[in-house]
Design a protein around this motif. Structure first.
Motif, PDB file in Angstrom:
ATOM      1  N   PRO A  35       0.828  -0.739  -0.131  1.00 31.35           N
ATOM      2  CA  PRO A  35      -0.306  -0.004  -0.116  1.00 31.35           C
ATOM      3  C   PRO A  35       0.674   1.209   0.433  1.00 31.35           C
ATOM      4  O   PRO A  35       0.162   2.435  -1.439  1.00 31.35           O
ATOM      5  CB  PRO A  35      -0.262   0.318   1.089  1.00 31.35           C
ATOM      6  CG  PRO A  35      -0.229  -2.007   1.912  1.00 31.35           C
ATOM      7  CD  PRO A  35       0.494  -2.057   1.104  1.00 31.35           C
ATOM      8  N   GLU A  36       1.822   1.419   0.665  1.00 33.49           N
ATOM      9  CA  GLU A  36       2.712   2.571   0.732  1.00 33.49           C
ATOM     10  C   GLU A  36       3.362   2.854  -0.655  1.00 33.49           C
ATOM     11  O   GLU A  36       3.517   4.152  -1.501  1.00 33.49           O
ATOM     12  CB  GLU A  36       4.415   1.980   1.719  1.00 33.49           C
ATOM     13  CG  GLU A  36       3.074   2.099   2.729  1.00 33.49           C
ATOM     14  CD  GLU A  36       4.767   1.995   4.558  1.00 33.49           C
ATOM     15  OE1 GLU A  36       5.044   2.442   4.815  1.00 33.49           O
ATOM     16  OE2 GLU A  36       5.537   1.225   3.568  1.00 33.49           O
ATOM     17  N   ARG A  37       3.583   1.635  -1.642  1.00 33.91           N
ATOM     18  CA  ARG A  37       4.261   2.179  -2.574  1.00 33.91           C
ATOM     19  C   ARG A  37       3.314   2.114  -3.657  1.00 33.91           C
ATOM     20  O   ARG A  37       3.605   3.305  -4.726  1.00 33.91           O
ATOM     21  CB  ARG A  37       4.934   0.523  -3.468  1.00 33.91           C
ATOM     22  CG  ARG A  37       6.323  -0.204  -2.976  1.00 33.91           C
ATOM     23  CD  ARG A  37       6.380  -1.017  -3.318  1.00 33.91           C
ATOM     24  NE  ARG A  37       7.220  -1.827  -2.299  1.00 33.91           N
ATOM     25  CZ  ARG A  37       7.166  -3.452  -2.592  1.00 33.91           C
ATOM     26  NH1 ARG A  37       6.758  -4.061  -3.738  1.00 33.91           N
ATOM     27  NH2 ARG A  37       8.241  -3.873  -1.725  1.00 33.91           N
ATOM     28  N   PHE A  38       2.160   1.599  -3.636  1.00 35.02           N
ATOM     29  CA  PHE A  38       1.209   2.331  -3.963  1.00 35.02           C
ATOM     30  C   PHE A  38       0.736   3.908  -3.828  1.00 35.02           C
ATOM     31  O   PHE A  38       0.625   4.529  -4.684  1.00 35.02           O
ATOM     32  CB  PHE A  38      -0.708   1.420  -4.957  1.00 35.02           C
ATOM     33  CG  PHE A  38       0.080   0.771  -5.252  1.00 35.02           C
ATOM     34  CD1 PHE A  38      -0.853   0.617  -6.869  1.00 35.02           C
ATOM     35  CD2 PHE A  38      -0.223  -1.082  -4.555  1.00 35.02           C
ATOM     36  CE1 PHE A  38      -0.905  -0.759  -7.159  1.00 35.02           C
ATOM     37  CE2 PHE A  38      -0.203  -2.427  -5.919  1.00 35.02           C
ATOM     38  CZ  PHE A  38      -0.615  -2.116  -7.133  1.00 35.02           C
ATOM     39  N   GLN A  39       1.296   4.139  -2.437  1.00 37.58           N
ATOM     40  CA  GLN A  39       0.467   5.755  -2.523  1.00 37.58           C
ATOM     41  C   GLN A  39       1.439   6.524  -2.861  1.00 37.58           C
ATOM     42  O   GLN A  39       1.155   7.313  -3.513  1.00 37.58           O
ATOM     43  CB  GLN A  39       0.137   5.810  -1.072  1.00 37.58           C
ATOM     44  CG  GLN A  39       0.252   6.733  -0.286  1.00 37.58           C
ATOM     45  CD  GLN A  39       0.592   7.285   1.383  1.00 37.58           C
ATOM     46  OE1 GLN A  39       0.920   6.176   1.426  1.00 37.58           O
ATOM     47  NE2 GLN A  39      -0.049   8.421   1.847  1.00 37.58           N
ATOM     48  N   MET A  40       2.732   6.014  -3.122  1.00 36.09           N
ATOM     49  CA  MET A  40       3.532   6.912  -3.587  1.00 36.09           C
ATOM     50  C   MET A  40       3.429   7.329  -4.855  1.00 36.09           C
ATOM     51  O   MET A  40       3.620   8.023  -5.454  1.00 36.09           O
ATOM     52  CB  MET A  40       5.062   6.286  -3.284  1.00 36.09           C
ATOM     53  CG  MET A  40       6.706   7.114  -3.454  1.00 36.09           C
ATOM     54  SD  MET A  40       7.917   6.431  -2.428  1.00 36.09           S
ATOM     55  CE  MET A  40       8.009   4.705  -3.958  1.00 36.09           C
ATOM     56  N   MET A  41       3.043   5.381  -5.999  1.00 34.60           N
ATOM     57  CA  MET A  41       2.799   6.110  -6.685  1.00 34.60           C
ATOM     58  C   MET A  41       1.591   7.015  -7.685  1.00 34.60           C
ATOM     59  O   MET A  41       2.403   8.442  -8.591  1.00 34.60           O
ATOM     60  CB  MET A  41       2.563   4.312  -7.967  1.00 34.60           C
ATOM     61  CG  MET A  41       2.709   4.630  -9.003  1.00 34.60           C
ATOM     62  SD  MET A  41       2.008   2.867 -10.157  1.00 34.60           S
ATOM     63  CE  MET A  41       0.191   2.829  -9.361  1.00 34.60           C
ATOM     64  N   PHE A  42       0.454   6.737  -7.066  1.00 34.53           N
ATOM     65  CA  PHE A  42      -0.132   7.980  -6.915  1.00 34.53           C
ATOM     66  C   PHE A  42       0.292   9.562  -6.780  1.00 34.53           C
ATOM     67  O   PHE A  42       0.005  10.438  -7.485  1.00 34.53           O
ATOM     68  CB  PHE A  42      -1.612   7.288  -6.494  1.00 34.53           C
ATOM     69  CG  PHE A  42      -2.486   6.170  -6.690  1.00 34.53           C
ATOM     70  CD1 PHE A  42      -2.453   5.550  -8.203  1.00 34.53           C
ATOM     71  CD2 PHE A  42      -2.582   5.234  -5.506  1.00 34.53           C
ATOM     72  CE1 PHE A  42      -3.063   4.444  -8.569  1.00 34.53           C
ATOM     73  CE2 PHE A  42      -3.125   4.188  -5.996  1.00 34.53           C
ATOM     74  CZ  PHE A  42      -3.182   3.460  -7.170  1.00 34.53           C
ATOM     75  N   GLN A  43       0.584   9.799  -5.842  1.00 30.22           N
ATOM     76  CA  GLN A  43       1.279  10.921  -5.670  1.00 30.22           C
ATOM     77  C   GLN A  43       2.025  11.380  -6.437  1.00 30.22           C
ATOM     78  O   GLN A  43       2.119  12.298  -6.582  1.00 30.22           O
ATOM     79  CB  GLN A  43       1.700  10.464  -3.988  1.00 30.22           C
ATOM     80  CG  GLN A  43       2.226  11.912  -3.826  1.00 30.22           C
ATOM     81  CD  GLN A  43       3.348  12.430  -2.386  1.00 30.22           C
ATOM     82  OE1 GLN A  43       3.537  11.019  -1.426  1.00 30.22           O
ATOM     83  NE2 GLN A  43       4.034  13.629  -1.823  1.00 30.22           N
ATOM     84  N   LYS A  44       3.265  10.892  -6.685  1.00 35.83           N
ATOM     85  CA  LYS A  44       4.209  11.423  -7.792  1.00 35.83           C
ATOM     86  C   LYS A  44       3.503  12.051  -9.356  1.00 35.83           C
ATOM     87  O   LYS A  44       4.051  12.433 -10.458  1.00 35.83           O
ATOM     88  CB  LYS A  44       5.366  10.431  -8.178  1.00 35.83           C
ATOM     89  CG  LYS A  44       6.376   9.840  -6.630  1.00 35.83           C
ATOM     90  CD  LYS A  44       7.162  10.962  -7.171  1.00 35.83           C
ATOM     91  CE  LYS A  44       7.913  10.717  -5.629  1.00 35.83           C
ATOM     92  NZ  LYS A  44       8.401  12.143  -4.757  1.00 35.83           N
ATOM     93  N   SER A  45       3.027  10.658  -9.311  1.00 37.81           N
ATOM     94  CA  SER A  45       1.432  10.789 -10.545  1.00 37.81           C
ATOM     95  C   SER A  45       1.089  11.531 -10.697  1.00 37.81           C
ATOM     96  O   SER A  45       1.188  12.964 -11.689  1.00 37.81           O
ATOM     97  CB  SER A  45       0.679   9.482 -11.209  1.00 37.81           C
ATOM     98  OG  SER A  45       1.266   8.367 -11.475  1.00 37.81           O
ATOM     99  N   ARG A  46       0.388  12.533  -9.349  1.00 34.72           N
ATOM    100  CA  ARG A  46      -0.337  13.536  -9.324  1.00 34.72           C
ATOM    101  C   ARG A  46       0.827  14.634  -9.532  1.00 34.72           C
ATOM    102  O   ARG A  46       0.217  16.391  -9.889  1.00 34.72           O
ATOM    103  CB  ARG A  46      -1.335  13.401  -7.989  1.00 34.72           C
ATOM    104  CG  ARG A  46      -2.627  13.092  -8.042  1.00 34.72           C
ATOM    105  CD  ARG A  46      -2.739  13.610  -7.188  1.00 34.72           C
ATOM    106  NE  ARG A  46      -2.358  12.995  -5.179  1.00 34.72           N
ATOM    107  CZ  ARG A  46      -2.478  12.107  -4.912  1.00 34.72           C
ATOM    108  NH1 ARG A  46      -3.318  10.329  -5.232  1.00 34.72           N
ATOM    109  NH2 ARG A  46      -1.912  11.548  -3.839  1.00 34.72           N
TER     110      ARG A  46
END
Length: 67
Positions: A35-46
């Motif tokens: 979940p931390e990896r996905f959160q980081m990926m979504f944050q960087k995408s934004r």
């Protein structure tokens, strides 16, 4: 009871060393939960989307089929 010490992830090198940089990045990614990896990926995408918008790049053109 053992206290788990959280590792600090700061890489400091005297010169450019691609192999050590890659190893460092992989160690960091492996320390994160899924979940931390996905959160980081979504944050960087934004962040990337905002930077593109700020620099004049908008949504990609949509393909319109003309008949």
């Amino acid at each position: 009871m053992a206290i788990k010490k959280k590792k600090t992830f700061i890489l400091k090198l005297a010169s450019h060393q691609p192999r050590q940089e890659l190893d460092f990045e992989l160690d960091y990614q492996l320390s994160l939960s899924t979940p931390e990896r996905f959160q980081m990926m979504f944050q960087k995408s934004r962040e990337i989307a905002l930077i593109l918008l700020r620099n004049g790049y908008r949504k990609p053109f949509e393909i319109i089929k003309r008949t």
